[in-house]
Design a protein around this motif. Structure first.
Motif, PDB file in Angstrom:
ATOM      1  N   GLU A  80      16.212   3.444 -10.593  1.00 51.63           N
ATOM      2  CA  GLU A  80      17.643   3.261 -10.858  1.00 51.63           C
ATOM      3  C   GLU A  80      17.969   1.780 -11.043  1.00 51.63           C
ATOM      4  N   ILE A  81      17.394   0.935 -10.200  1.00 48.31           N
ATOM      5  CA  ILE A  81      17.636  -0.504 -10.315  1.00 48.31           C
ATOM      6  C   ILE A  81      17.102  -1.017 -11.655  1.00 48.31           C
ATOM      7  N   GLU A  82      15.913  -0.561 -12.040  1.00 49.08           N
ATOM      8  CA  GLU A  82      15.352  -0.963 -13.327  1.00 49.08           C
ATOM      9  C   GLU A  82      16.260  -0.532 -14.479  1.00 49.08           C
ATOM     10  N   ALA A  83      16.712   0.724 -14.439  1.00 42.28           N
ATOM     11  CA  ALA A  83      17.519   1.249 -15.541  1.00 42.28           C
ATOM     12  C   ALA A  83      18.855   0.520 -15.641  1.00 42.28           C
ATOM     13  N   ARG A  84      19.503   0.266 -14.523  1.00 43.66           N
ATOM     14  CA  ARG A  84      20.820  -0.369 -14.542  1.00 43.66           C
ATOM     15  C   ARG A  84      20.751  -1.840 -14.896  1.00 43.66           C
ATOM     16  N   SER A  85      19.692  -2.505 -14.481  1.00 48.78           N
ATOM     17  CA  SER A  85      19.581  -3.952 -14.732  1.00 48.78           C
ATOM     18  C   SER A  85      18.909  -4.264 -16.063  1.00 48.78           C
ATOM     19  N   GLY A  86      18.123  -3.315 -16.577  1.00 52.04           N
ATOM     20  CA  GLY A  86      17.339  -3.587 -17.775  1.00 52.04           C
ATOM     21  C   GLY A  86      16.116  -4.437 -17.505  1.00 52.04           C
ATOM     22  N   ILE A  87      15.726  -4.589 -16.228  1.00 50.57           N
ATOM     23  CA  ILE A  87      14.583  -5.413 -15.840  1.00 50.57           C
ATOM     24  C   ILE A  87      13.540  -4.517 -15.176  1.00 50.57           C
ATOM     25  N   SER A  88      12.332  -4.497 -15.720  1.00 49.26           N
ATOM     26  CA  SER A  88      11.250  -3.700 -15.138  1.00 49.26           C
ATOM     27  C   SER A  88      10.518  -4.512 -14.073  1.00 49.26           C
ATOM     28  N   PHE A  89      10.209  -3.870 -12.946  1.00 49.35           N
ATOM     29  CA  PHE A  89       9.499  -4.582 -11.888  1.00 49.35           C
ATOM     30  C   PHE A  89       8.502  -3.693 -11.143  1.00 49.35           C
ATOM     31  N   TYR A  90       8.497  -2.374 -11.402  1.00 47.06           N
ATOM     32  CA  TYR A  90       7.700  -1.446 -10.600  1.00 47.06           C
ATOM     33  C   TYR A  90       6.596  -0.819 -11.432  1.00 47.06           C
ATOM     34  N   SER A  91       5.353  -0.913 -10.936  1.00 47.20           N
ATOM     35  CA  SER A  91       4.196  -0.271 -11.559  1.00 47.20           C
ATOM     36  C   SER A  91       3.655   0.777 -10.594  1.00 47.20           C
ATOM     37  N   GLU A  92       3.815   2.050 -10.953  1.00 48.06           N
ATOM     38  CA  GLU A  92       3.418   3.143 -10.065  1.00 48.06           C
ATOM     39  C   GLU A  92       1.956   3.506 -10.322  1.00 48.06           C
ATOM     40  N   VAL A  93       1.061   2.645  -9.825  1.00 49.55           N
ATOM     41  CA  VAL A  93      -0.371   2.844 -10.026  1.00 49.55           C
ATOM     42  C   VAL A  93      -1.044   3.463  -8.811  1.00 49.55           C
ATOM     43  N   GLY A  94      -0.275   3.731  -7.737  1.00 49.09           N
ATOM     44  CA  GLY A  94      -0.832   4.308  -6.528  1.00 49.09           C
ATOM     45  C   GLY A  94      -1.341   3.245  -5.572  1.00 49.09           C
ATOM     46  N   CYS A  95      -1.596   3.683  -4.334  1.00 50.74           N
ATOM     47  CA  CYS A  95      -2.126   2.768  -3.311  1.00 50.74           C
ATOM     48  C   CYS A  95      -3.211   3.491  -2.517  1.00 50.74           C
ATOM     49  N   LEU A  96      -4.359   2.865  -2.414  1.00 50.19           N
ATOM     50  CA  LEU A  96      -5.500   3.405  -1.692  1.00 50.19           C
ATOM     51  C   LEU A  96      -5.722   2.637  -0.398  1.00 50.19           C
ATOM     52  N   PHE A  97      -5.793   3.358   0.727  1.00 50.40           N
ATOM     53  CA  PHE A  97      -6.274   2.796   1.984  1.00 50.40           C
ATOM     54  C   PHE A  97      -7.720   3.230   2.149  1.00 50.40           C
ATOM     55  N   ALA A  98      -8.580   2.323   2.563  1.00 53.29           N
ATOM     56  CA  ALA A  98      -9.965   2.652   2.898  1.00 53.29           C
ATOM     57  C   ALA A  98     -10.225   2.160   4.316  1.00 53.29           C
ATOM     58  N   ALA A  99     -10.774   3.031   5.151  1.00 59.93           N
ATOM     59  CA  ALA A  99     -10.951   2.680   6.564  1.00 59.93           C
ATOM     60  C   ALA A  99     -12.222   3.316   7.104  1.00 59.93           C
ATOM     61  N   PRO A 100     -12.907   2.629   8.039  1.00 58.16           N
ATOM     62  CA  PRO A 100     -14.122   3.192   8.640  1.00 58.16           C
ATOM     63  C   PRO A 100     -13.768   4.283   9.645  1.00 58.16           C
ATOM     64  N   GLU A 101     -14.743   5.122   9.949  1.00 56.54           N
ATOM     65  CA  GLU A 101     -14.507   6.174  10.925  1.00 56.54           C
ATOM     66  C   GLU A 101     -14.128   5.595  12.282  1.00 56.54           C
ATOM     67  N   LYS A 102     -14.698   4.461  12.607  1.00 55.52           N
ATOM     68  CA  LYS A 102     -14.331   3.761  13.837  1.00 55.52           C
ATOM     69  C   LYS A 102     -13.460   2.569  13.461  1.00 55.52           C
ATOM     70  N   GLY A 103     -12.627   2.153  14.363  1.00 54.45           N
ATOM     71  CA  GLY A 103     -11.812   0.962  14.112  1.00 54.45           C
ATOM     72  C   GLY A 103     -10.337   1.270  14.064  1.00 54.45           C
ATOM     73  N   GLU A 104      -9.815   1.568  12.881  1.00 53.71           N
ATOM     74  CA  GLU A 104      -8.371   1.705  12.704  1.00 53.71           C
ATOM     75  C   GLU A 104      -7.914   3.153  12.586  1.00 53.71           C
ATOM     76  N   GLN A 105      -8.633   4.088  13.180  1.00 55.63           N
ATOM     77  CA  GLN A 105      -8.261   5.485  13.024  1.00 55.63           C
ATOM     78  C   GLN A 105      -6.947   5.829  13.721  1.00 55.63           C
ATOM     79  N   ASP A 106      -6.604   5.125  14.797  1.00 56.38           N
ATOM     80  CA  ASP A 106      -5.303   5.367  15.430  1.00 56.38           C
ATOM     81  C   ASP A 106      -4.174   5.071  14.443  1.00 56.38           C
ATOM     82  N   TYR A 107      -4.298   3.969  13.707  1.00 58.19           N
ATOM     83  CA  TYR A 107      -3.294   3.635  12.699  1.00 58.19           C
ATOM     84  C   TYR A 107      -3.240   4.714  11.622  1.00 58.19           C
ATOM     85  N   ILE A 108      -4.396   5.157  11.166  1.00 60.66           N
ATOM     86  CA  ILE A 108      -4.442   6.172  10.110  1.00 60.66           C
ATOM     87  C   ILE A 108      -3.794   7.468  10.590  1.00 60.66           C
TER      88      ILE A 108
END
Length: 394
Positions: A80-108
């Protein structure tokens, strides 16, 4: 006495510009005060901002419900902001998290719970499939992936600020391109000094990011740590673009916090070159004086941190070998609560909005909305996590 404005917002960055846009639909008599980006960074001796860049990761996948909610609300308004302003700023290419089995699993685990609450679609990718799906990433065999294909990718922070500012001005906001150096509650109103002139208002919102404590903008300083961060840039050619051109934004959680790294997909910068940008969580230098922060922003960041990022980058992405590497400075503004601050100071006429905790760019439109609600209504409710956002003062 009659005031110049009903509301003044100090800070023309990602939160302040968003606050001005949202407030313009709630009230009249608004001013947004803040300087433009300096043309020559290394010759500039005023305030800076960390949004002077072309790419920031955006996602809803987060181990904290408040931060995930802020991101989701902001993401839902990007188009909506892009359409109303006429300024493009968002690239919807996705986001990948990669994490080991040990370490940050509580966060995941927490992030997966938050994602279910927010209705975000997160695909879990088994270790055997991770390297096949994302061959640019040479993680260890025990790493799993968590891929958010939609409502994720990256934003151009410079362009987002331009879009917010354009819509704010179209909504009647007065833009004052100057640096605010003083805010004073006189009893009946607030006096703001900026660019050698004085402006009065009924209420003021200070949204000056890591520079909020560096001038006399608040009755008492907010409790924050302004920490130095260094980002590295790999200049890509045609060979590297064939490898990295289709990658999503990527965050790799290592066994140790200092091994965490975030990676932006290839982005074309104003110099005409295409760079892959990456950064980490290492921090050793903090600032309490404007002069020290300015000196940092005029530098190329930390050479040792650049070298550390380069070592991690080449381990994770061997195809980067041989690419020219440069670095740049950034700052992160951390609060002891882990949440942004959005609340009033010791003065009922002066509010503060700050504390990005290095994850706020993607949520800036929603944080700006909260600042606008705070000024217009005087408080934030539970649905906006008002209690968690209470400022702490030094």
């Amino acid at each position: 006495m009659a005031v110049d404005f009903r509301f003044i917002i100090i800070g023309r960055g990602m939160m302040g510009a968003a606050a001005a846009r949202h407030l313009s639909s709630m009230a009249d008599g608004i001013a947004l005060i803040g300087p433009r980006e300096p043309e020559e960074r290394k010759a500039h001796h005023g305030v800076f901002a960390s949004h002077y860049d072309e790419a920031r990761i955006t996602r809803t996948f987060d181990g904290n419900l408040a931060w995930g909610t802020f991101a989701a609300r902001a993401l839902d308004r990007y188009r909506e902001i892009e359409a109303r302003s006429g300024i493009s700023f968002y690239s919807e290419v996705g986001c990948l998290f990669a994490a080991p089995e040990k370490g940050e699993q509580d966060y995941i685990k927490r992030a997966l719970t938050v994602s279910r609450t927010l209705g975000s679609d997160i695909e879990t990718i088994a270790p055997l499939d991770l390297r096949r799906r994302f061959p640019y990433l040479a993680v260890d065999p025990d790493f799993s992936g968590y891929f958010e294909r939609r409502r994720a990718g990256y934003i151009n922070p410079r362009a987002l600020v331009r879009a917010q500012t354009r819509l704010a001005e179209q909504g009647g906001v007065s833009l004052i391109e100057a640096t605010a150096t003083s805010v004073r509650h006189t009893g009946s109103h607030v006096e703001v000094t900026a660019g050698g002139r004085s402006y009065s208002a009924e209420r003021v919102l200070v949204a000056a990011g890591g520079f909020s404590n560096f001038h006399t903008l608040l009755p008492r300083p907010v409790d924050t740590r302004v920490m130095a961060r260094t980002v590295a840039f790999y200049e890509l050619g045609e060979r590297e673009m064939a490898v990295f051109g289709g990658m999503p934004s990527t965050i790799v959680l290592g066994d140790r916090e200092e091994d965490h790294i975030y990676i932006l997909p290839p982005v074309r910068y104003p110099d005409g070159k295409t760079y892959l940008k990456l950064g980490g969580d290492t921090e050793a230098l903090s600032f309490s004086q404007l002069e020290d922060a300015g000196a940092w922003f005029r530098s190329d960041g930390s050479a040792s941190e650049r070298d550390h990022l380069a070592r991690v980058a080449l381990q994770l992405m061997p195809e980067l070998a041989g690419c020219p590497v440069t670095s740049a400075p950034c700052v992160a503004n951390f609060t002891p609560t882990g949440y942004p601050y959005a609340g009033f100071t010791q003065s009922p006429r002066i509010a503060v909005l700050t504390g990005g905790n290095f994850v706020a760019a993607k949520s800036s439109d929603e944080l700006g909305r909260l600042g606008a609600v705070l000024l217009a209504e005087g408080r934030l409710g539970d649905q906006d996590f008002g209690g968690e956002l209470t400022p702490v003062f030094g």
